[in-house]
Every structure is written in structure tokens, then in C-alpha cells.
Scaffold this motif. Structure first.
Motif, mmCIF file in Angstrom:
data_model
loop_
_atom_site.group_PDB
_atom_site.id
_atom_site.type_symbol
_atom_site.label_atom_id
_atom_site.label_comp_id
_atom_site.label_asym_id
_atom_site.label_seq_id
_atom_site.Cartn_x
_atom_site.Cartn_y
_atom_site.Cartn_z
ATOM 1 N N ARG A 65 70.593 46.680 10.470
ATOM 2 C CA ARG A 65 69.874 45.559 9.850
ATOM 3 C C ARG A 65 68.475 45.937 9.358
ATOM 4 N NH1 ARG A 65 70.307 39.792 12.320
ATOM 5 N NH2 ARG A 65 70.720 39.295 10.126
ATOM 6 N N GLY A 66 67.970 47.086 9.746
ATOM 7 C CA GLY A 66 66.630 47.465 9.311
ATOM 8 C C GLY A 66 65.563 46.805 10.164
ATOM 9 N N PRO A 67 64.318 47.282 10.061
ATOM 10 C CA PRO A 67 63.223 46.760 10.890
ATOM 11 C C PRO A 67 63.030 45.245 10.795
ATOM 12 C CG PRO A 67 62.560 48.791 9.832
ATOM 13 C CD PRO A 67 63.884 48.416 9.233
ATOM 14 N N LYS A 68 63.241 44.654 9.621
ATOM 15 C CA LYS A 68 63.085 43.203 9.487
ATOM 16 C C LYS A 68 64.283 42.461 10.069
ATOM 17 C CE LYS A 68 60.048 43.228 5.442
ATOM 18 N NZ LYS A 68 59.841 42.783 4.043
ATOM 19 N N GLY A 69 65.457 43.032 9.898
ATOM 20 C CA GLY A 69 66.664 42.380 10.399
ATOM 21 C C GLY A 69 66.743 42.354 11.907
ATOM 22 N N VAL A 70 66.195 43.388 12.565
ATOM 23 C CA VAL A 70 66.281 43.416 14.025
ATOM 24 C C VAL A 70 65.499 42.273 14.661
ATOM 25 C CG1 VAL A 70 66.735 45.894 14.215
ATOM 26 C CG2 VAL A 70 64.367 45.076 14.221
ATOM 27 N N ALA A 71 64.524 41.728 13.943
ATOM 28 C CA ALA A 71 63.763 40.590 14.457
ATOM 29 C C ALA A 71 64.630 39.346 14.570
ATOM 30 C CB ALA A 71 62.560 40.313 13.556
ATOM 31 N N ARG A 72 65.777 39.340 13.890
ATOM 32 C CA ARG A 72 66.693 38.197 13.936
ATOM 33 C C ARG A 72 68.020 38.590 14.601
ATOM 34 N NH1 ARG A 72 64.523 34.382 10.206
ATOM 35 N NH2 ARG A 72 66.503 33.303 9.918
ATOM 36 N N THR A 73 67.919 39.584 15.502
ATOM 37 C CA THR A 73 69.087 40.099 16.210
ATOM 38 C C THR A 73 68.806 40.096 17.706
ATOM 39 O OG1 THR A 73 69.509 41.591 14.351
ATOM 40 C CG2 THR A 73 70.702 42.047 16.390
ATOM 41 N N GLY A 74 69.809 39.717 18.510
ATOM 42 C CA GLY A 74 69.644 39.745 19.956
ATOM 43 C C GLY A 74 70.878 40.300 20.643
ATOM 44 N N ILE A 75 70.701 40.758 21.881
ATOM 45 C CA ILE A 75 71.807 41.258 22.707
ATOM 46 C C ILE A 75 71.766 40.510 24.034
ATOM 47 C CG2 ILE A 75 72.704 43.251 23.971
ATOM 48 C CD1 ILE A 75 71.623 45.017 21.684
ATOM 49 N N PHE A 76 72.917 40.014 24.460
ATOM 50 C CA PHE A 76 73.047 39.266 25.715
ATOM 51 C C PHE A 76 74.044 39.993 26.607
ATOM 52 C CE2 PHE A 76 74.982 36.174 28.535
ATOM 53 C CZ PHE A 76 73.938 35.330 28.906
ATOM 54 N N ILE A 77 73.652 40.233 27.858
ATOM 55 C CA ILE A 77 74.510 40.919 28.824
ATOM 56 C C ILE A 77 75.070 39.897 29.806
ATOM 57 C CG2 ILE A 77 74.685 42.740 30.552
ATOM 58 C CD1 ILE A 77 73.863 43.793 27.805
ATOM 59 N N GLY A 78 76.407 39.816 29.914
ATOM 60 C CA GLY A 78 77.054 38.892 30.828
ATOM 61 C C GLY A 78 77.766 39.638 31.948
ATOM 62 N N GLY A 79 78.942 39.150 32.327
ATOM 63 C CA GLY A 79 79.714 39.760 33.405
ATOM 64 C C GLY A 79 79.642 38.948 34.675
ATOM 65 N N ARG A 80 80.047 39.558 35.790
ATOM 66 C CA ARG A 80 80.044 38.873 37.080
ATOM 67 C C ARG A 80 79.288 39.636 38.170
ATOM 68 N NH1 ARG A 80 82.826 34.511 37.163
ATOM 69 N NH2 ARG A 80 82.738 34.411 39.450
ATOM 70 N N ASP A 81 78.789 40.809 37.833
ATOM 71 C CA ASP A 81 78.111 41.647 38.815
ATOM 72 C C ASP A 81 76.634 41.751 38.458
ATOM 73 O OD1 ASP A 81 77.018 44.017 40.130
ATOM 74 O OD2 ASP A 81 79.092 44.526 40.662
ATOM 75 N N ALA A 82 75.781 41.241 39.346
ATOM 76 C CA ALA A 82 74.346 41.204 39.065
ATOM 77 C C ALA A 82 73.745 42.594 38.933
ATOM 78 C CB ALA A 82 73.631 40.421 40.164
ATOM 79 N N LEU A 83 74.184 43.529 39.758
ATOM 80 C CA LEU A 83 73.618 44.870 39.716
ATOM 81 C C LEU A 83 74.048 45.610 38.456
ATOM 82 C CD1 LEU A 83 73.161 44.012 42.691
ATOM 83 C CD2 LEU A 83 73.525 46.412 43.323
ATOM 84 N N VAL A 84 75.318 45.460 38.080
ATOM 85 C CA VAL A 84 75.807 46.093 36.855
ATOM 86 C C VAL A 84 75.075 45.528 35.639
ATOM 87 C CG1 VAL A 84 77.801 46.315 35.313
ATOM 88 C CG2 VAL A 84 78.077 46.697 37.764
ATOM 89 N N ALA A 85 74.875 44.213 35.615
ATOM 90 C CA ALA A 85 74.182 43.586 34.487
ATOM 91 C C ALA A 85 72.747 44.099 34.375
ATOM 92 C CB ALA A 85 74.195 42.072 34.639
ATOM 93 N N ALA A 86 72.079 44.256 35.514
ATOM 94 C CA ALA A 86 70.716 44.793 35.492
ATOM 95 C C ALA A 86 70.707 46.215 34.944
ATOM 96 C CB ALA A 86 70.119 44.749 36.895
ATOM 97 N N ASP A 87 71.708 47.012 35.329
ATOM 98 C CA ASP A 87 71.823 48.378 34.808
ATOM 99 C C ASP A 87 72.100 48.371 33.305
ATOM 100 O OD1 ASP A 87 71.399 49.376 37.340
ATOM 101 O OD2 ASP A 87 73.520 49.788 37.748
ATOM 102 N N MET A 88 72.962 47.458 32.866
ATOM 103 C CA MET A 88 73.285 47.372 31.430
ATOM 104 C C MET A 88 72.073 46.930 30.616
ATOM 105 S SD MET A 88 77.170 45.887 31.109
ATOM 106 C CE MET A 88 78.562 47.048 31.174
ATOM 107 N N LEU A 89 71.270 46.035 31.171
ATOM 108 C CA LEU A 89 70.050 45.616 30.499
ATOM 109 C C LEU A 89 69.126 46.812 30.293
ATOM 110 C CD1 LEU A 89 68.205 43.210 29.543
ATOM 111 C CD2 LEU A 89 67.318 43.164 31.871
ATOM 112 N N GLU A 90 68.937 47.595 31.338
ATOM 113 C CA GLU A 90 68.085 48.787 31.236
ATOM 114 C C GLU A 90 68.663 49.793 30.247
ATOM 115 O OE1 GLU A 90 67.326 50.487 35.050
ATOM 116 O OE2 GLU A 90 66.107 48.794 35.736
#
Length: 304
Positions: A54-79
Motif C-alpha cells: 500500500r505504500g507509506p500513505k496506505g499503511v496509515a489506513r491499514t491494521g492487523i488484528f491478532i486473535g486466537g484462544r491462547d493469550a501467550l501465543v497472541a502476545a508472541d504473534m503481536l511481537e
């Protein structure tokens, strides 16, 4: 033509939560795409596909959400997602596996607010027992309470070994000290809450973990909070709508699932809006706790 807001939703599970998809849409994301059965390597690849397209301007309108059922795995995926970004190609990222980060944040923030009405130090120095403490909400609630200065014990109906393993694993991952305690039978539950100032009931829906008779053993109790909205109540006498309501037969107050749920909803919504409006946001359970505290302070100001 203005570029749309896109949210890429990543989960290790077989499906993304419809609840989270609805929340993302209500927060203003126009294109929402789930990616299921993802692993850590997938997170890196998906993140880099999202940022470079998306380019530098497009990334400002882009997000990533981490789900799942394991809190520790989600924290690792966020990092991992954050590490995979290459400036200036940086997007907002949020983790909330099974709603556990925002639910735990709301629960602990509500308990803290109730405790402060009785003591200025809030949770600092209090003995907190988390029943159902090996699940994602229980673990993160335990971490947040420990970070706030409480003495925290995670309880498991599967016994002391399971509880201690979860406590050690969770404490080591997030840099806090948490203990394990058995909740394997009624005698164990009663022993565990005998010196508890706070009970956090995070067990499965429809399971009562503390009966009226059990409460008689909790002589020091200040606050009991319950995230179970399915009858019977997780803590006897704590109604789903109770918001620091006196708990019959004790000197404590009770906080029910829907009172916590309202704060959880507002917390998740506001974090998703922050992702959209403030590019490069990184939002985990610490940020969720700060948001829940802010919402409660705002609400108290309106009614004060």
C-alpha cells in the motif's frame, strides 16, 4: 479516490471470531479479511504482504488484528508482527485473543475502582485469587493484577500442579511473580479463598466456582468479580448486572459479567478506533488496561 481502511485479522484457530469482525466494522474498518490457522511464520509473511502493498500513505489506513484462544501465543504473534515491519512501512497492530485482553483489562479495572473506594492503594498489597486462572482471561487478569502490586494466585480445578505450571509459565513470559493454588475440590476452593481480599471468577460459562457456603470462608473479602453471564452465576450472589453492589452475607461488593462486559466493549471499541486513527499503534493488554481505566474515570466524572 480515498483509500479504504483495511483490517487484516490473523488467528491460529480455524475461524475468526464474528464478535471481533463486528467490532472492527463498527470501528470504521471498511474491508475486513480473516486469515485462519496461522503460525508465527505466517504472521511475518502476512505482515510484510500487508505493509509493502500500500505504500507509506496506505499503511496509515491499514491494521492487523491478532486473535486466537491462547493469550501467550497472541502476545508472541503481536511481537512478531511488529518485528516484521520495515519503517516507514509500519501499520497499527492489536491483539485480543478470544477477547481475553480487553475482558481481563475491564475486569481488573472494575475491581481496582471498587477497591479504591475502600482503600487509597487500590490493588497494591491485596491477596487476589483467580478461579479458572489457567484460561486466557484468568492468566491476563492475573498479570495485570500483579503489575498493579497485588499478590496473585491462579487456581485450577485440575489441581496444584496444573495451577503452578500455568502461574510459572505466565509469570515468566510477562515478567511478574504469580503463584499457583489448587481449586480441585470444595475444600481446596475454600482454603484458597480463606485469606483472599479479591476473588476473580474466570471459569467456563455456566459453572459456579464459589457457592454461598464457600463465601462464608472468605472472611477478608473486599471484592468478588465474575465474568460468567450464563446461569448459574460463577460466584453465588453476584448478579450479572451488579456493579460494586454489596454481596449478601459478606462485607464485600460484587461485580457481574454485564457490568464488566460494558467496560470490555467500550475498551475494545476505543482501541480499534485508535488503531484506525493513530497509525503505528501497538495495542496489547497493557494498553487495554489503560483504556479501561480511562473509560471508568470518564464515567465516574460524568456521574460524580
Amino acid at each position: 479516490m480515498e483509500r479504504p481502511y483495511i483490517l487484516h485479522m490473523i488467528t491460529p484457530g480455524k475461524q475468526m471470531s464474528p464478535f471481533d469482525i463486528n467490532m472492527a466494522a463498527d470501528a470504521g474498518y471498511q474491508i475486513i479479511v480473516p486469515y485462519c490457522e496461522a503460525d508465527m511464520k505466517s504472521v511475518t509473511a502476512l505482515t510484510q504482504d500487508a505493509i509493502f502493498s500500500r505504500g507509506p500513505k496506505g499503511v496509515a489506513r491499514t491494521g492487523i488484528f491478532i486473535g486466537g484462544r491462547d493469550a501467550l501465543v497472541a502476545a508472541d504473534m503481536l511481537e512478531q508482527s511488529v518485528k516484521a515491519m520495515v519503517p516507514p512501512f509500519v501499520v497499527s497492530v492489536m491483539a485480543d485473543p478470544s477477547g481475553s485482553f480487553t475482558t481481563a483489562a475491564a475486569m481488573v479495572a472494575c475491581v481496582e475502582a471498587a477497591a479504591k473506594k475502600k482503600r487509597p492503594d487500590g490493588l497494591k498489597g491485596l491477596r487476589i485469587v483467580v478461579l479458572g486462572g489457567t484460561g486466557p482471561v484468568g492468566r491476563i487478569a492475573g498479570v495485570l493484577a500483579a503489575q498493579a502490586g497485588a499478590d496473585v494466585a491462579l487456581s485450577s480445578r485440575n489441581g496444584i500442579d496444573v495451577a503452578e505450571e500455568a502461574a510459572q509459565q505466565t509469570g515468566q513470559r510477562f515478567g511478574v511473580t504469580i503463584h499457583g493454588i489448587s481449586g480441585g475440590d470444595r475444600a481446596a476452593v475454600r482454603a484458597s479463598i480463606a485469606d483472599a481480599d479479591v476473588i476473580l471468577a474466570c471459569a467456563a460459562a455456566g459453572v459456579q466456582v464459589v457457592s454461598a457456603e464457600d463465601l462464608g470462608h472468605a472472611k477478608k473479602l473486599i471484592v468478588a468479580a465474575d465474568v460468567n453471564a450464563v446461569p448459574p452465576e460463577g460466584v453465588a450472589g453476584v448478579g450479572v448486572m451488579d456493579d460494586a453492589k454489596p454481596l449478601a452475607g459478606t462485607g464485600a461488593v460484587g461485580i457481574g459479567a454485564l457490568a464488566i462486559g460494558n467496560v470490555k466493549y467500550q475498551t475494545q471499541h476505543r482501541l480499534l478506533v485508535q488503531m484506525r486513527d493513530k497509525p503505528k499503534s501497538v495495542l496489547g493488554f497493557a494498553e487495554a488496561f489503560a483504556m479501561a481505566r480511562a473509560f471508568l474515570a470518564e464515567s465516574a466524572g460524568k456521574t460524580g
